[in-house]
Write an enzyme that holds these catalytic residues in place. Structure first.
Site, mmCIF file in Angstrom:
data_model
loop_
_atom_site.group_PDB
_atom_site.id
_atom_site.type_symbol
_atom_site.label_atom_id
_atom_site.label_comp_id
_atom_site.label_asym_id
_atom_site.label_seq_id
_atom_site.Cartn_x
_atom_site.Cartn_y
_atom_site.Cartn_z
ATOM 1 N N SER A 133 83.311 -5.869 42.783
ATOM 2 C CA SER A 133 83.145 -6.803 43.887
ATOM 3 C C SER A 133 84.257 -6.430 44.864
ATOM 4 O O SER A 133 85.441 -6.483 44.513
ATOM 5 C CB SER A 133 83.297 -8.240 43.393
ATOM 6 N N SER A 134 83.875 -6.026 46.060
ATOM 7 C CA SER A 134 84.862 -5.508 47.016
ATOM 8 C C SER A 134 85.900 -6.574 47.365
ATOM 9 O O SER A 134 85.696 -7.768 47.121
ATOM 10 C CB SER A 134 84.165 -5.058 48.301
ATOM 11 N N GLN A 135 86.997 -6.097 47.969
ATOM 12 C CA GLN A 135 88.075 -7.009 48.379
ATOM 13 C C GLN A 135 87.522 -8.013 49.413
ATOM 14 O O GLN A 135 86.945 -7.590 50.430
ATOM 15 C CB GLN A 135 89.192 -6.179 48.991
ATOM 16 N N ARG B 93 82.153 -16.937 44.169
ATOM 17 C CA ARG B 93 82.310 -15.520 43.779
ATOM 18 C C ARG B 93 82.282 -15.349 42.257
ATOM 19 O O ARG B 93 81.701 -14.393 41.753
ATOM 20 C CB ARG B 93 83.627 -14.968 44.350
#
Ligand code: SAM
Length: 386
Positions: free
Chosen positions: A92-94, A42
């Protein structure tokens, strides 16, 4: 990026830790999704991000301080771009929400996916890792799209993932048909173009505006009339352009601070909300009955407490339905509270239908040249299901 080389890389303890958390939380349920989280780093999609409200934008590289890497691999939304006023514009989404969506997509090798809202590109990389097939991801903000494309290429995902800069409303006809369309920004309704680009047995997974939030919905092209099924409560950055045309809530009206003036606590709204449970189910129900339903909070309260309420801008009044008490503000709040009470009583009489039992048909609306399909009439679900 070949899987074998990943074993040597320093981020593996971080991806392992994140994947373990997501499995423990029940968001990752399949080996394929677990493998993807394990293998896709990530932090390499976060060319810059804001570690906290009010902080500057930082870069996270492999030799960054451990606390930054830990943040990049925590189960949190990470804001990557802000507008001039400091409001988050891209993120960046959860990871737990991403994992849930990846599981809901029912991906398997060979499926072709269109993503709307590339953001960092991380999600499209995860998808390609699972499907091993072409993924197209569309991003409206040129700078965000350029950074996503760079991260995709730098990490070796560009053999399968194509980043397109443009309005997601248009999808990307050249890559059609798609077996799945996944939307990672909050929309008022599904673009007509997506149905045109969808394979006959494909479906759309999207966060669709309802009650001031964007619950996840699975949308299918059921012949003449598309249908949607609600899945779970969620919230996303609001889409720009025709995807939100006619959307009832502005970003500001999606989270209203209950005015301090004339505020009072009411005892007469009937339900001890914790005792009945299903707060999200009640919230969803309220929004099927009253479009003034939105997210309401007390100024200064912790942002972790998310409550629903009715807000009447015309009357400068609001009612907040909190677990344990109901807070009122403004001259018409007594009437709003009585209306909320009617909806709550009805929800109880229906057998407290769950949001996941709700479905609806969609209707075509919006600009004639850029129509969207929005939820029309929701079924009651539960005992009162139609
Ligand atoms: C929550 S972020 C996406 C997260 C992303 N999927 C990831 O993996 O990091 C939502 C993105 O949707 C984009 N967006 C908003 N409206 C859009 C539109 N009409 N078309 C395409 N992208 C849009 C925003 O610029 C933002 O980057």
């Amino acid at each position: 990026m070949p899987v074998t080389s990943l074993k040597q890389l320093p981020f593996l303890p971080y991806t392992k830790n994140l994947t373990g958390q997501l499995i423990a939380a029940g968001c990752v349920r399949s080996a394929a999704v677990a493998e993807a989280f394990l293998q896709v780093p990530r932090h390499r999609f976060l060319s810059g991000f804001y570690p906290a409200a009010g902080s500057g934008r930082v870069q996270v590289t492999e030799d960054a301080p451990p606390e930054l890497l830990e943040l990049a691999y925590s189960d949190s939304t990470v804001t990557t771009h802000r507008l001039g006023d400091g409001v988050g514009h891209s993120s960046s989404s959860q990871p737990s929400v991403m994992a849930e969506m990846l599981e809901l997509l029912e991906l398997r090798p060979g499926l072709r996916v269109l993503e709307i809202g590339a953001g960092t590109g991380y999600n499209s990389a995860l998808i390609s890792r699972i499907t091993q097939a072409p993924v197209v991801t569309v991003e409206a903000t040129p700078q965000v799209a350029a950074e996503a494309a760079e991260a995709i290429a730098a990490n070796g995902f560009d053999d399968l993932v194509r980043v397109v800069a443009g309005d997601g409303y248009l999808g990307w006809a050249d890559g059609a048909p798609y077996d799945r369309v996944i939307v990672t920004c909050g929309i008022a309704g599904a673009a007509e173009t997506w149905f045109e680009q969808l394979a006959p047995d494909g479906f759309i997974l999207a966060p669709v505006a309802h009650g001031g939030l964007h619950p996840l919905m699975r949308i299918e092209n059921g012949g003449d009339t598309p249908t949607a099924r609600a899945i779970s409560m969620a919230d996303f950055i609001t889409a720009g352009g025709p995807l939100y045309a006619g959307g009832r809530h502005t970003p500001e009206s999606r989270n209203v601070a209950l005015p301090t003036a004339e505020r009072s606590v009411a005892n007469h709204v009937p339900v001890d909300l914790p005792a009945v449970g299903g707060y999200d189910d009640l919230w969803f129900h309220l929004a099927t009955r009253d479009t003034r339903t939105t997210k309401v909070h007390l100024p200064g309260s912790s942002s972790g407490t998310v409550s629903c309420g009715l807000v009447s801008e015309d009357d400068a009044s609001a009612v907040l339905l909190q677990r344990g008490s109901t807070q009122l503000a403004g001259p018409a709040s007594g009437r709003l509270a009585a209306e909320a009470e009617t909806a709550v009583t009805e929800w109880l009489a229906l057998g407290r239908p769950r949001l996941a039992d709700r479905s609806c048909t969609l209707r075509r609306t919006g600009d004639e040249t850029r129509p969207i399909w929005v939820p029309a009439q929701w079924t009651d679900g539960g005992r009162g299901a139609e």
